[in-house]
Every structure is written in C-alpha cells, then in structure tokens.
Design a protein around this motif. Structure first.
Motif, mmCIF file in Angstrom:
data_model
loop_
_atom_site.group_PDB
_atom_site.id
_atom_site.type_symbol
_atom_site.label_atom_id
_atom_site.label_comp_id
_atom_site.label_asym_id
_atom_site.label_seq_id
_atom_site.Cartn_x
_atom_site.Cartn_y
_atom_site.Cartn_z
ATOM 1 N N VAL A 210 10.594 5.143 31.320
ATOM 2 C CA VAL A 210 10.362 3.786 31.808
ATOM 3 C C VAL A 210 10.590 3.710 33.313
ATOM 4 C CG1 VAL A 210 11.190 1.407 31.693
ATOM 5 C CG2 VAL A 210 10.866 2.710 29.594
ATOM 6 N N GLN A 211 11.644 4.389 33.801
ATOM 7 C CA GLN A 211 11.932 4.379 35.232
ATOM 8 C C GLN A 211 10.802 5.031 36.030
ATOM 9 O OE1 GLN A 211 14.580 2.934 36.755
ATOM 10 N NE2 GLN A 211 13.651 3.464 38.730
ATOM 11 N N LEU A 212 10.256 6.127 35.458
ATOM 12 C CA LEU A 212 9.160 6.822 36.129
ATOM 13 C C LEU A 212 7.919 5.936 36.172
ATOM 14 C CD1 LEU A 212 8.188 9.461 37.418
ATOM 15 C CD2 LEU A 212 7.545 10.243 35.124
ATOM 16 N N GLU A 213 7.605 5.280 35.040
ATOM 17 C CA GLU A 213 6.457 4.375 34.992
ATOM 18 C C GLU A 213 6.634 3.195 35.944
ATOM 19 O OE1 GLU A 213 2.725 3.063 33.713
ATOM 20 O OE2 GLU A 213 3.785 4.975 33.361
ATOM 21 N N LEU A 214 7.881 2.722 36.063
ATOM 22 C CA LEU A 214 8.162 1.600 36.956
ATOM 23 C C LEU A 214 7.931 1.984 38.407
ATOM 24 C CD1 LEU A 214 9.199 -1.293 37.229
ATOM 25 C CD2 LEU A 214 11.536 -0.385 37.274
ATOM 26 N N GLU A 215 8.362 3.185 38.792
ATOM 27 C CA GLU A 215 8.145 3.636 40.166
ATOM 28 C C GLU A 215 6.658 3.819 40.454
ATOM 29 O OE1 GLU A 215 10.429 7.137 40.643
ATOM 30 O OE2 GLU A 215 12.388 6.108 40.543
ATOM 31 N N LEU A 216 5.925 4.329 39.455
ATOM 32 C CA LEU A 216 4.495 4.512 39.638
ATOM 33 C C LEU A 216 3.782 3.170 39.839
ATOM 34 C CD1 LEU A 216 2.007 6.362 39.595
ATOM 35 C CD2 LEU A 216 1.969 6.122 37.109
ATOM 36 N N LEU A 217 4.124 2.160 39.054
ATOM 37 C CA LEU A 217 3.520 0.832 39.189
ATOM 38 C C LEU A 217 3.849 0.209 40.538
ATOM 39 C CD1 LEU A 217 4.189 -0.617 35.607
ATOM 40 C CD2 LEU A 217 2.013 0.153 36.540
ATOM 41 N N ARG A 218 5.106 0.374 40.960
ATOM 42 C CA ARG A 218 5.490 -0.183 42.262
ATOM 43 C C ARG A 218 4.714 0.473 43.406
ATOM 44 N NH1 ARG A 218 12.073 -0.367 41.235
ATOM 45 N NH2 ARG A 218 12.094 -2.361 40.074
ATOM 46 N N GLN A 219 4.496 1.770 43.281
ATOM 47 C CA GLN A 219 3.760 2.468 44.323
ATOM 48 C C GLN A 219 2.298 2.015 44.375
ATOM 49 O OE1 GLN A 219 5.183 4.557 46.535
ATOM 50 N NE2 GLN A 219 3.219 4.555 47.606
ATOM 51 N N ARG A 220 1.704 1.827 43.218
ATOM 52 C CA ARG A 220 0.314 1.341 43.181
ATOM 53 C C ARG A 220 0.199 -0.075 43.752
ATOM 54 N NH1 ARG A 220 -2.073 1.971 37.323
ATOM 55 N NH2 ARG A 220 -3.850 1.018 38.437
ATOM 56 N N LEU A 221 1.170 -0.921 43.434
ATOM 57 C CA LEU A 221 1.155 -2.275 43.969
ATOM 58 C C LEU A 221 1.293 -2.267 45.480
ATOM 59 C CD1 LEU A 221 1.105 -5.314 43.411
ATOM 60 C CD2 LEU A 221 3.580 -5.225 43.087
ATOM 61 N N LEU A 222 2.161 -1.380 45.990
ATOM 62 C CA LEU A 222 2.341 -1.280 47.433
ATOM 63 C C LEU A 222 1.065 -0.802 48.117
ATOM 64 C CD1 LEU A 222 4.250 -1.408 49.869
ATOM 65 C CD2 LEU A 222 4.917 0.954 49.378
ATOM 66 N N ASP A 223 0.390 0.175 47.501
ATOM 67 C CA ASP A 223 -0.862 0.670 48.085
ATOM 68 C C ASP A 223 -1.926 -0.427 48.144
ATOM 69 O OD1 ASP A 223 0.317 3.110 48.361
ATOM 70 O OD2 ASP A 223 -0.542 3.965 46.528
ATOM 71 N N LEU A 224 -2.049 -1.226 47.070
ATOM 72 C CA LEU A 224 -3.043 -2.302 47.066
ATOM 73 C C LEU A 224 -2.765 -3.331 48.144
ATOM 74 C CD1 LEU A 224 -3.722 -3.030 43.274
ATOM 75 C CD2 LEU A 224 -5.310 -2.098 44.949
ATOM 76 N N ARG A 225 -1.512 -3.694 48.302
ATOM 77 C CA ARG A 225 -1.178 -4.701 49.312
ATOM 78 C C ARG A 225 -1.380 -4.176 50.721
ATOM 79 N NH1 ARG A 225 4.222 -7.343 46.420
ATOM 80 N NH2 ARG A 225 3.042 -8.728 44.983
ATOM 81 N N GLU A 226 -1.171 -2.856 50.928
ATOM 82 C CA GLU A 226 -1.405 -2.295 52.253
ATOM 83 C C GLU A 226 -2.890 -2.245 52.593
ATOM 84 O OE1 GLU A 226 0.465 1.474 52.243
ATOM 85 O OE2 GLU A 226 2.482 0.700 52.644
ATOM 86 N N LYS A 227 -3.752 -2.132 51.570
ATOM 87 C CA LYS A 227 -5.193 -2.039 51.808
ATOM 88 C C LYS A 227 -5.844 -3.394 52.031
ATOM 89 C CE LYS A 227 -5.752 2.177 49.091
ATOM 90 N NZ LYS A 227 -6.360 2.775 47.879
#
Length: 579
Positions: A210-227
């Motif tokens: 769950v922690q790994l999946e949570l970090e992955l989701l946070r990273q994807r959200l950060l990438d979308l907001r940066e774009k």
C-alpha cells in the motif's frame, strides 16, 4: 434546400456547441501533451525522479521475491494439508497472493517504462458484426475528443481519490499491526506465536504494498500538476492549432462546396437557349419541377463535395460532426415531411394558391406575383402594397383567376368617399394597415379592414347622383303634373350650369314622386361626374336653392308638416261632464 434550412434552424444551438468543441479540443490536447513545465532548474528534479523510480523498482522487486517465497511455502502447506477445509483456505490464500504478484509486476513495468500502457500491444479477438458497435465507431472520434478535453482534470481527481483511499488503508493496516504486536507480546505458546508472527508478516507486506502504491500515485499526481500550463496559454495555443489544423480543413471543405454550388448554378445560364414563351408557359409545372429538382441536385453535390474533403483530410472528428448534423436533419425531415409536401405543391404551382391569381388576406384582395420561399403578393391600389410572405402562410389560402374589371380596392388616393355612417371626406393615404381621410379639415384614421366594413361609396371614380325631395302645397294641384316638373327641371339645370360644377353636370331628372300628407312631393335627381365629388354637399344645396327660388318667383307655397285634429262625439260628452 428548404428542409436543410429548416433543420439547421432547429439544431443551431447544437452546431454552436460543436464549434466550441472544435476550438477547445486543441486546448485540451495541449494541456495533456505539454512537456515544458515552468522550472528554472530542470536537471535536478529529473535526477530526483529517476532516483525515486529506482528506489520504487527495488522495493517492488524485493516485494515480488518475498511473495514468491511465501507462495512456495503456501503450496508446500497445501500439499501437506490433511483436510479439505485446510486445502480450501490455502487455495484462497494462494490465489490472492498470485493476484498480488501480478499486480506488482504490472506496477514494476509501469514505473520502468514511464507509465506506458502495455495493453495496447495485446491481441484482441475478432468481434462479431454489431451495427450498434459500428455506429458507435463512427461517432467515437467525437466522444473521444470530449474525453480528451476533460482527461487531465478527471485524472487529477481520480488520483486524488485513490490517494485518499490508500491513505485510509494504510491507517487501518498500521492499527492492525499495533494490535497484533500487543497480542503477540503476552503469548507463551510457540505454535500460537508462530501463527501470529506469520500473520504479522502478511500485514507488514500488505502495508509495504500500500505504501509503494501510495508513493506511485503521489508521483503521478505531481507529474500531472507540473505539466499543466496557464489557462490563457492553453486558449491561445488551442486557437492557433485550430486555425492551422481543422480551420484549414473547414475552409477547404466549404470552399469546395461553394465552388460546386456556383459552378452548377452558372451552368444553366451558359447553355441556356431561347425558348418560346408560350410553350414555356404551357408546361409551367414541369418547368418548375425541373428547376427545383436541379436546385436539389446542386445542394446534394455541394454536400458530397464537403464530406469528400473531410474524408480525404482524415479528420474523423469533423466528419463525425458532419454526420451527426445530417442525422439531425434527417430527424427534422421526418417531422417536417407533411408540411414539406404541401409547400412542394405550392412551389410547383400545383397547389391551392397559384401565381397570377387573386387571394384574400386580412380582408384585402392581393395578386400572387411570385411563389418562392418568400412569396410576393401585390395590390396596385395600395401605397406600400407589396407583401413578402413565407410559403407556409399560403398553405391555408385559396386563389382564383383574376377578372379584368374587378377592382383591387374601392378607392384610390385623393378620391372623395361617403361612408355608410354619412362621413364624407377625401382619401389621403391607404396602405395594407390603415386608411387616412380628410374629414371637415382634419385627418381621420381607420384600420383598413374597418374602412372596408363601412361600405365606402366612391364619388370620384364613376361619378355620383344626388337626390332631393321637394314639396309644394295642394292648392297647386291643377298644375302639379304638367307644368311644375318642367319648371323645376329648367331651374335646377340653369342653377347648376351657373355654378362652379357646371362642367360636371351630366343629367337632371325631375318627376312627381307622391302626394304626401301635407304636400305634393317631387323627386329631383342630378347625375354628376366624378370631378364634382368634392362639391357633393354643394350640389344638394344648389338644388334646394333653385327650387325655393322658383317658388318665390311664381308664388308657389311651400307647405310645412301639419297635424289635423278631428273632434268627435266623445269630446262633447267630456265637455258636458266637466260642466
């Protein structure tokens, strides 16, 4: 062409929405495909993301290895199980663990490839024929464009929701691990301790996933907001992309359709030959049928040219929108068909109203000058006597051939008229809506239908007659039939010839009318031309003056109305009673 215009009116708001979609679509694509975030130092964040990805990949690989080892232990336990219930429980655990291992593999591949969707490389089995599915494929570009327009905000919302769910799960896992640790601390039985230890390891592994999946989701959200880029940048780039992309295609499509239309319209004029007007008039319905059939052919070929340009350009979104518009036109045509058939008969000059004939509209006669989408009705006697009416307004009317001697209006401008209520005046203005008369020095306005309802008598058009009844006393009874009529005739004629209306005098008639209660009455009738219409009342006064003058000269008595009271026996009886 008439149907197409009508259907386009019914879906004008839909067309406006499609236009906004075409303009906004490149904007949405820009927001998704922009890879230039506003950062001063781009190398350091990139290195940080790579390092985080490597760390995540290492964690996922270790997780997969641990799960494989655990899976092997479960399979050994399943082989050594003695009861069916133990085997069923172990089979469920094995299936869950295999699903987790497959999910971890998918996560590993997604992180390693930068989020590429690998499902597009899988083979899809052939599907049986389904017309609904094929129809959906036609409009799929349009729907896909709608999805792309909102894909970025929807993805951000979905990732935020998933992050919230994973955080809730992680909280529950931590609470469960704390409770397991507190229970295990006071256990002295080795078998029970081993079971609690295995359960704790399973929950720890679940927490790590769950922690790994949570970090992955946070990273994807950060990438979308940066774009993401600013709103005005997206709008500007979207308009620019539309003008240089679909805008050019639309211009070419409409240019091709317009070229076909104008060439087809010019073709008949180029090959036109002189024809006998009499022969053309004799087959007028056929000529109209050919004319409107050719116009329909021009419209059809122009539409085919427009669709062909969209098809060749490969822009399936524009082609799908065009097909959707055609579907709406077809639906509108289905509801419009009965009305269309009626109007088609009118256009072909085969309906209840025909060109050159006479119709009544708002109580006024009109001549049908032309039948078209907007037909022309004319009344030559009215100022502003031209009406443009939609073809549908003529559907409930009836026309008939025009009689040459039939008037289009009872009066004309400057005519003198006498209404049924005795109103006398001169026409100043007559239009399809109002009639203005000059009455006793002032202007009086009537609604046109009210004016016609008052039975106007036109004194100027065909002349008028004025009749006077004149009486003399009974003591002239001896000469009342032989001498008096001729004397009155000569006197009236002389008086009228000496007046300003002398040139308008046409005839004078004097004849004995009746023996009245107190006088011998004569009918004096004068017929005048329309030039004397303005002196209508003056003619009557001249007649009266001439008759009175004759009576004065010859000593004839003009009687007045008398009341004769006859006394009978009843009056004597009443008088005696009072005495």
């Amino acid at each position: 062409m008439m149907i197409i215009l009508h259907s386009f009116r019914t879906c004008r708001f839909f067309a406006l929405f499609l236009l906004c979609l075409l303009i906004a679509a490149p904007t949405a694509l820009l927001a998704q495909n922009s890879h230039q975030p506003a950062r001063i130092d781009q190398s350091s964040p990139a290195d940080s993301r790579l390092a985080a990805a490597r760390s995540q990949l290492a964690g996922i690989a270790a997780s997969i290895q641990d799960r494989r080892e655990h899976l092997e232990e479960l399979r050994q336990q399943w082989a050594a199980a003695q009861t069916a219930s133990e085997k069923t429980e172990l089979e469920q655990e094995i299936a869950e663990l295999e699903e987790l291992i497959q999910a971890s593999r998918n996560s590993f591949e997604s992180i390693a490839t930068g989020g590429v969707d690998s499902t597009i490389f899988r083979d899809h089995p052939d599907q049986p024929f389904n017309w609904q599915q094929d129809l959906f494929q036609i409009i799929e570009p349009f729907l896909d464009q709608l999805k792309r327009m909102t894909e970025t905000p929807r993805t951000i919302e979905r990732l935020s929701s998933e992050i919230s769910d994973q955080e809730s799960r992680l909280t529950i896992i931590n609470r469960a691990l704390e409770h397991i640790a507190s229970v295990k601390a006071g256990v002295e039985d080795d078998v029970l301790g081993q079971r609690l230890l295995a359960l704790e390891r399973a929950w720890q592994q679940r927490g790590a996933d769950v922690q790994l999946e949570l970090e992955l989701l946070r990273q994807r959200l950060l990438d979308l907001r940066e774009k993401q880029t600013s709103f005005w940048t997206m709008v500007h780039q979207g308009l620019l992309n539309f003008i240089t992309g679909r805008g050019v295609v639309l211009v070419l499509a409409f240019f091709a359709a317009g070229t076909v239309w104008f060439v087809m319209q010019a073709l008949p004029r180029v090959i036109k030959r002189r024809r006998d007007e009499q022969a053309l008039a004799s087959r007028k319905p056929h000529f109209r049928l050919m004319t409107y059939g050719y116009q329909a052919l021009c419209g059809l070929l122009s539409l085919i040219a427009l669709l062909l340009v969209l098809y060749v350009s490969g822009d399936w979104l524009l082609l799908g929108i065009a097909l959707i518009i055609l579907i709406f036109i077809a639906i509108g045509f289905k509801n419009y068909l009965p009305k269309f058939m009626t109007e088609a008969r009118l256009l072909l000059d085969m309906g209840p109203v025909r060109e050159g004939e006479r119709v009544i509209y708002n109580g006024i006669p009109w001549q049908v000058q032309s039948l078209n989408m907007y037909s022309t009705l004319v009344n030559p006697e009215l100022q502003g006597g031209t009406l443009r009416m939609p073809l549908s307004a003529l559907a409930d009317m009836l026309s008939r051939p025009v009689e040459p001697e039939e008037p289009w209006f009872p009066t004309r401008k400057n005519d003198f008229v006498l209404l049924a209520d005795g109103t006398f005046g001169q026409i100043l203005l007559q239009t399809p809506e109002v009639v203005q008369m000059k009455v006793v020095g002032s202007t009086r306005t009537f609604a046109t239908d009210s004016f016609l309802g008052s039975s106007p008598r036109n004194l100027s058009r065909d002349g008028f007659g004025f009749a006077v009844t004149f009486g003399i006393d009974y003591q002239h009874q001896a000469i009342c039939l032989e001498e008096v009529p001729g004397i009155f005739d000569a006197a009236v004629t002389a008086a009228l010839k000496a007046s300003p209306v002398a040139d308008s005098l046409e005839a004078v008639l004097v004849d004995f009318k009746e023996a009245g209660a107190s006088s011998l009455d004569y009918l004096i009738f004068v017929n005048m031309s329309g030039q004397a219409a303005g002196s209508y009342w003056a003619v009557g006064r001249i007649i009266q003056q001439a008759c009175v003058r004759v009576c004065n000269e010859r000593g004839w008595i003009i009687p007045f109305t008398q009341l004769t009271v006859h006394q009978g026996d009843g009056f004597d009886a009443l008088r005696n009673t009072r005495k």
